[in-house]
Each structure stands twice: as structure tokens, then as C-alpha cells.
Design a protein around this motif. Structure first.
Motif, mmCIF file in Angstrom:
data_model
loop_
_atom_site.group_PDB
_atom_site.id
_atom_site.type_symbol
_atom_site.label_atom_id
_atom_site.label_comp_id
_atom_site.label_asym_id
_atom_site.label_seq_id
_atom_site.Cartn_x
_atom_site.Cartn_y
_atom_site.Cartn_z
ATOM 1 N N ARG A 19 -1.606 12.112 7.689
ATOM 2 C CA ARG A 19 -2.550 13.165 7.284
ATOM 3 C C ARG A 19 -3.647 13.235 8.348
ATOM 4 O O ARG A 19 -3.877 12.266 9.080
ATOM 5 C CB ARG A 19 -3.164 12.850 5.916
ATOM 6 N N ARG A 30 -3.905 2.710 13.124
ATOM 7 C CA ARG A 30 -3.523 3.812 12.214
ATOM 8 C C ARG A 30 -4.394 5.045 12.422
ATOM 9 O O ARG A 30 -3.906 6.157 12.521
ATOM 10 C CB ARG A 30 -3.711 3.291 10.770
ATOM 11 N N ARG A 47 -19.321 2.952 9.664
ATOM 12 C CA ARG A 47 -20.029 3.496 8.488
ATOM 13 C C ARG A 47 -19.348 3.036 7.197
ATOM 14 O O ARG A 47 -20.000 2.802 6.180
ATOM 15 C CB ARG A 47 -20.214 4.995 8.575
ATOM 16 N N THR A 48 -18.004 2.861 7.238
ATOM 17 C CA THR A 48 -17.284 2.363 6.067
ATOM 18 C C THR A 48 -17.693 0.926 5.775
ATOM 19 O O THR A 48 -17.959 0.554 4.623
ATOM 20 C CB THR A 48 -15.760 2.444 6.325
ATOM 21 N N LEU A 102 -7.709 -3.041 10.553
ATOM 22 C CA LEU A 102 -8.934 -2.832 11.317
ATOM 23 C C LEU A 102 -10.149 -2.673 10.394
ATOM 24 O O LEU A 102 -11.222 -3.209 10.665
ATOM 25 C CB LEU A 102 -8.763 -1.595 12.206
ATOM 26 N N ILE A 103 -9.964 -1.968 9.288
ATOM 27 C CA ILE A 103 -11.096 -1.767 8.372
ATOM 28 C C ILE A 103 -11.518 -3.107 7.757
ATOM 29 O O ILE A 103 -12.714 -3.399 7.644
ATOM 30 C CB ILE A 103 -10.740 -0.732 7.290
ATOM 31 N N ASP A 120 -1.607 -9.966 2.589
ATOM 32 C CA ASP A 120 -1.117 -8.710 3.170
ATOM 33 C C ASP A 120 0.388 -8.667 2.947
ATOM 34 O O ASP A 120 1.046 -9.710 2.871
ATOM 35 C CB ASP A 120 -1.427 -8.672 4.684
ATOM 36 N N LEU A 121 0.926 -7.460 2.819
ATOM 37 C CA LEU A 121 2.382 -7.312 2.708
ATOM 38 C C LEU A 121 3.059 -7.936 3.919
ATOM 39 O O LEU A 121 4.173 -8.446 3.811
ATOM 40 C CB LEU A 121 2.761 -5.824 2.649
ATOM 41 N N TYR A 164 0.548 -10.030 9.886
ATOM 42 C CA TYR A 164 -0.816 -9.496 9.970
ATOM 43 C C TYR A 164 -1.806 -10.442 9.270
ATOM 44 O O TYR A 164 -2.913 -10.662 9.757
ATOM 45 C CB TYR A 164 -0.909 -8.113 9.317
ATOM 46 N N THR A 179 -6.021 -1.764 2.075
ATOM 47 C CA THR A 179 -4.585 -1.583 2.324
ATOM 48 C C THR A 179 -4.331 -0.115 2.660
ATOM 49 O O THR A 179 -5.268 0.697 2.721
ATOM 50 C CB THR A 179 -3.762 -1.934 1.067
ATOM 51 N N VAL A 200 -12.212 -0.251 -1.047
ATOM 52 C CA VAL A 200 -12.355 0.673 0.088
ATOM 53 C C VAL A 200 -11.125 1.562 0.234
ATOM 54 O O VAL A 200 -11.235 2.736 0.584
ATOM 55 C CB VAL A 200 -12.610 -0.143 1.387
ATOM 56 N N PRO A 247 -15.795 3.810 -2.729
ATOM 57 C CA PRO A 247 -16.458 4.778 -1.836
ATOM 58 C C PRO A 247 -15.446 5.750 -1.246
ATOM 59 O O PRO A 247 -14.568 5.349 -0.483
ATOM 60 C CB PRO A 247 -17.026 3.871 -0.743
HETATM 61 N N1 LIG Z 1 -13.194 4.741 1.663
HETATM 62 C C1 LIG Z 1 -13.464 4.966 2.928
HETATM 63 O O1 LIG Z 1 -14.512 5.489 3.289
HETATM 64 C C2 LIG Z 1 -12.461 4.556 3.959
HETATM 65 C C3 LIG Z 1 -12.791 4.698 5.318
HETATM 66 C C4 LIG Z 1 -11.874 4.267 6.280
HETATM 67 C C5 LIG Z 1 -10.642 3.756 5.877
HETATM 68 N N2 LIG Z 1 -10.360 3.667 4.544
HETATM 69 C C6 LIG Z 1 -9.072 3.149 4.095
HETATM 70 O O2 LIG Z 1 -8.973 1.783 4.440
HETATM 71 C C7 LIG Z 1 -7.593 1.444 4.436
HETATM 72 C C8 LIG Z 1 -7.284 0.465 5.552
HETATM 73 O O3 LIG Z 1 -7.405 1.102 6.802
HETATM 74 P P1 LIG Z 1 -6.998 0.322 8.151
HETATM 75 O O4 LIG Z 1 -7.361 1.218 9.283
HETATM 76 O O5 LIG Z 1 -7.502 -1.055 8.139
HETATM 77 O O6 LIG Z 1 -5.403 0.310 8.013
HETATM 78 P P2 LIG Z 1 -4.384 -0.668 8.736
HETATM 79 O O7 LIG Z 1 -3.086 0.058 8.737
HETATM 80 O O8 LIG Z 1 -4.947 -1.181 10.013
HETATM 81 O O9 LIG Z 1 -4.279 -1.925 7.743
HETATM 82 C C9 LIG Z 1 -3.788 -1.820 6.438
HETATM 83 C C10 LIG Z 1 -3.173 -3.150 6.075
HETATM 84 O O10 LIG Z 1 -2.819 -3.101 4.697
HETATM 85 C C11 LIG Z 1 -1.559 -3.737 4.546
HETATM 86 N N3 LIG Z 1 -0.969 -3.256 3.304
HETATM 87 C C12 LIG Z 1 -0.489 -2.006 3.029
HETATM 88 N N4 LIG Z 1 -0.079 -1.935 1.748
HETATM 89 C C13 LIG Z 1 -0.318 -3.150 1.197
HETATM 90 C C14 LIG Z 1 -0.143 -3.693 -0.104
HETATM 91 N N5 LIG Z 1 0.394 -2.985 -1.089
HETATM 92 N N6 LIG Z 1 -0.502 -4.979 -0.327
HETATM 93 C C15 LIG Z 1 -1.041 -5.728 0.680
HETATM 94 N N7 LIG Z 1 -1.236 -5.265 1.930
HETATM 95 C C16 LIG Z 1 -0.886 -3.986 2.183
HETATM 96 C C17 LIG Z 1 -0.795 -3.380 5.800
HETATM 97 O O11 LIG Z 1 0.281 -4.290 6.042
HETATM 98 C C18 LIG Z 1 -1.889 -3.475 6.866
HETATM 99 O O12 LIG Z 1 -2.015 -4.749 7.435
HETATM 100 C C19 LIG Z 1 -6.823 2.770 4.491
HETATM 101 O O13 LIG Z 1 -6.249 3.028 3.224
HETATM 102 C C20 LIG Z 1 -7.881 3.789 4.764
HETATM 103 O O14 LIG Z 1 -7.595 5.061 4.231
HETATM 104 C C21 LIG Z 1 -11.244 4.047 3.592
#
Ligand SMILES: NC(=O)c1ccc[n+]([C@@H]2O[C@H](COP(=O)([O-])OP(=O)(O)OC[C@H]3O[C@@H](n4cnc5c(N)ncnc54)[C@H](O)[C@@H]3O)[C@@H](O)[C@H]2O)c1
Length: 356
Positions: free
Chosen positions: A63, A103, A131-132, A160-161, A183-184, A188, A224, A246, A313
Motif C-alpha cells: 500500500r 518495508r 515520530r512513531t 525497524l519500528i 517474532d515469527l 529477526y 508486527t 503500534v 496510535p
Molecule cells: N501507528 C503508527 O503510527 C505506525 C507508524 C509506523 C509504522 N507502523 C506499523 O509498525 C509495524 C512495523 O513496521 P516495521 O517497519 O518495523 O516493519 P518490519 O517489516 O521491519 O518488521 C515487522 C516485523 O514483524 C514480524 N511479524 C509479522 N507478523 C508477525 C506476527 N504475527 N507475530 C510476530 N511477528 C510478526 C516480521 O517478521 C518482522 O520482523 C507495521 O505494521 C507498520 O504499519 C505504525
């Protein structure tokens, strides 16, 4: 805000390395800046329309989201009085991990509120992560002040988050006993445990199953990429942890409904099949939402200690703008932007720039 223009509107690019340099050593300041932005938002001095989701029938997990916003004057750790308009354009392609790149990728455009002219294009993924994380740290700080400081922090999802949230939580100066990760991907989880948490010197436990991580943590960070609830047993939360949800879609509605729920913005978060959106659809009302973060910041809401507390959030464009405008000011002052001379070319209404 852009500096006073004598001649044609200026435009500059701020690459990721410059964004990173501008933010180095400023986590405490950014947490305060993000709280200022939440206060402005709570006082109605922002414009933050719904995010626009671009989805693709042939790439269902991907997306790109547009977050337009406007922040009124008064935001900025340096006391800058001006406001800023703009938009974040952020892609989420979970398959990127298989390509060895993150991602999310993003641009942040800043517009001058006097003229509407864009004046800067910044690498946006660092600002978005910052900011997150600052928002999560703010919620954790304020809610922990009310409920007691966590001793065991668990990361559910280790991307990364999660790393940025860890960095910003560490700014709070808590004395922690241990970290947990789940983590799945075992790979990682192990890498995060070693490379992100290892340097803290605190014990780190890698949990093979989700239940063990949840039950062993006073504060759980969900970060996740799950698209639908996968943690659904409320009894895992019997110890009433603080949950930073998050990633928004991990928790089943039974857990949401037996928790105290704090959100950033009610209208925003009750969208896009977040767990709280599912709970609204199930109950037909939003009475289960207890407060916004603004209510917490202003003391209108005090979090209970005898229930789990879940912070959900949605992520507001106004936060990206507040942090991005600050980064632009810092980078400009440090001579760390890339000016694009002549970006706006057609500036005389009646005479072509080509003949002048
Ligand atoms: N709320 C906000 O303002 C906000 C802002 C930024 C990112 N996010 C969200 O934060 C999340 C993480 O982002 P990222 O950049 O770190 O992603 P990323 O892909 O770097 O990391 C996600 C991790 O989650 C793991 N994972 C996925 N499904 C899982 C599950 N069911 N159980 C355990 N582990 C699982 C993956 O293996 C991966 O290591 C995303 O969903 C993103 O949309 C939210």
C-alpha cells in the motif's frame, strides 16, 4: 516555516543522511516536540484529514498512504512561531524484507502556509519512524507515571519500528530488569536481541511463543505487520500490562474490550480494520475508548492499574510535519540541505520565463 522570501520561492532536498544527522542526540527534545503537536491537535489548531490508502489488486500486501496535514503556529522546540502545511507519502511493501531493504519508504513535502509553495522535500521514513517512536515513548512515559514504571519490556515484532521505539523508550531512563522478544522469524528475533538489545547489558530472552512473551512483559510493544488479530486470549493479559499497540491490528476484540483504551485520534483510529475499529463494529459503539493521548497529557484521564492499558496510535500527519519542519530548520542552519535552484521557474504571470 520557510524563511522570508525576497526573490523566487526556494526549494531544497533533505536526504536521509542529513535527516539522521539533524536528529542525532535530540530524542528527548523530539518527544517534547511530539507532545506539543498532540497538544495543538487536541486544541483544534491542526488540520488532519483522513489518510488516503492506495492499494493494488495485484499486490494485496502492499500500500502507499498519503497523509496531508497542517500544523498551526507554536510547534517547535526552538520556539519557532510559524506553522507548516504538507504531506507524507509513505509506501509499505512488506516483501521488501526479502530484498534486503526496509518495508517502508517515504517522502515528506513541506509547504509554506503563506503561499502554498512547497519549500522542502525530505526523506520521510526516518522522520516517520522517529515520530512513531516519540509518540509511543510519550504515551509510555505519561501512562507509566500514573501506573508505575515497567521493569520488563517485550517487543512483539522486531523490525525497524521496534528498534526506533526501543531507542526512544531508552530515553526515559527506566531501570529495567530484562527485555523479551518474539517474532515469527527466529532469525529477526535473534538479530534484534543481539544487535539492538545486546548493547544495553540487560538480560534478553527470546520467546518462541507469543503467550510467553506477553505474560513475561509489563510493557509490550506490538510492531508486527499482521493484517488481522492473532493474539486473542485475554487471560494472557491478566497481569494488566501496558501495551503500545503500534501495529494496530494484533489484538483480538476481547482483549480490547477488557482493557482501558487510549488512542491518538478517535476518528482516525476507528478505520482500516484496526483492532479498535473491529471492536467498534462488534459492539456498535465507541464507549470502550477511554481517552486520547491529549487527555492523558492534560490530566483529564488517569490510567487504571487494575486493567491492561492499550495505546493505539493511528499515526497523525501532523506529527510528521512537526518533526519534519524541525528537521528542515536544523538542517538549514547546519548548511546540510541540497538547494535546488530554479525549481520554480514560471513566476511572472504575463511573461514567459523563457523570454525574460
Ligand atoms: N501507528 C503508527 O503510527 C505506525 C507508524 C509506523 C509504522 N507502523 C506499523 O509498525 C509495524 C512495523 O513496521 P516495521 O517497519 O518495523 O516493519 P518490519 O517489516 O521491519 O518488521 C515487522 C516485523 O514483524 C514480524 N511479524 C509479522 N507478523 C508477525 C506476527 N504475527 N507475530 C510476530 N511477528 C510478526 C516480521 O517478521 C518482522 O520482523 C507495521 O505494521 C507498520 O504499519 C505504525
Amino acid at each position: 516555516m520557510a524563511e522570508q522570501q525576497a526573490g523566487p520561492p526556494g526549494f531544497s532536498v533533505v536526504p536521509g543522511a542529513a535527516v539522521h544527522r539533524s536528529l542525532a542526540g535530540r530524542r528527548a527534545e523530539i518527544i517534547d516536540l511530539v507532545e506539543d503537536a498532540y497538544r495543538l491537535h487536541g486544541e483544534g489548531r491542526t488540520v488532519n484529514p483522513p489518510s488516503y490508502f492506495l492499494r493494488f489488486p495485484d499486490r494485496p500486501t502492499a500500500r502507499i498512504i498519503a497523509l496531508p496535514a497542517s500544523v498551526g503556529g507554536g510547534v517547535g522546540a526552538d520556539g519557532e512561531a510559524g506553522g507548516v502545511d504538507g504531506i507524507k507519502w509513505i509506501s509499505s511493501f512488506p516483501g521488501n524484507l526479502g530484498l534486503g531493504i526496509p518495508r517502508a519508504s517515504a517522502l515528506l513535502l513541506l509547504n509554506d502556509p503563506r503561499t502554498g509553495y512547497p519549500y522542502a522535500c525530505l526523506e520521510g521514513s526516518i522522520i516517520s519512524a522517529v515520530r512513531t517512536a516519540a509518540s509511543a515513548a510519550s504515551a509510555a512515559r505519561r501512562l507509566a507515571e500514573q501506573r508505575g514504571t515497567p521493569r520488563r519490556v517485550g517487543f512483539f515484532g522486531t523490525g525497524l519500528i521496534a528498534r526506533y521505539v526501543h531507542d526512544y523508550l531508552s530515553e526515559l531512563g527506566w531501570q529495567l530488569d530484562e527485555f523479551g522478544v518474539h517474532d515469527l522469524s527466529a532469525e529477526y528475533a535473534a538479530s534484534f536481541a543481539e544487535r539492538v538489545l545486546g548493547p544495553t547489558g540487560r538480560p534478553v530472552r527470546v520467546h518462541q511463543d507469543a503467550e510467553s512473551l506477553v505474560r513475561s512483559s509489563d510493557l509490550i510493544v506490538f510492531a508486527t505487520t499482521a493484517a488481522a488479530p492473532h493474539v486473542t486470549d485475554p487471560s494472557w493479559f491478566d497481569h494488566n500490562p501496558l501495551v503500545l499497540h503500534v501495529s494496530l491490528r494484533d489484538l483480538g476484540t476481547d482483549i480490547v474490550l477488557r482493557s482501558a483504551n487510549v488512542v491518538d485520534d478517535v476518528e482516525h483510529v476507528l478505520k482500516a480494520d484496526t483492532s479498535v475499529h473491529l471492536a467498534e463494529q462488534e459492539t456498535g459503539d465507541r464507549d470502550f475508548l477511554d481517552a486520547t493521548l491529549y487527555d492523558v497529557l492534560t490530566g483529564k484521564f488517569t490510567a487504571p492499574a487494575d486493567r491492561p492499558v492499550v495505546f493505539s496510535p493511528f499515526g497523525l500527519g501532523v506529527l510528521d510535519l512537526a518533526v519534519g519542519a524541525h528537521v528542515h530548520r536544523l538542517a538549514t542552519a547546519a548548511g546540510d540541505t541540497v538547494p535546488v535552484d530554479g525549481f520554480f521557474h514560471e513566476l511572472d504571470r504575463h511573461q514567459s520565463a523563457a523570454t525574460s
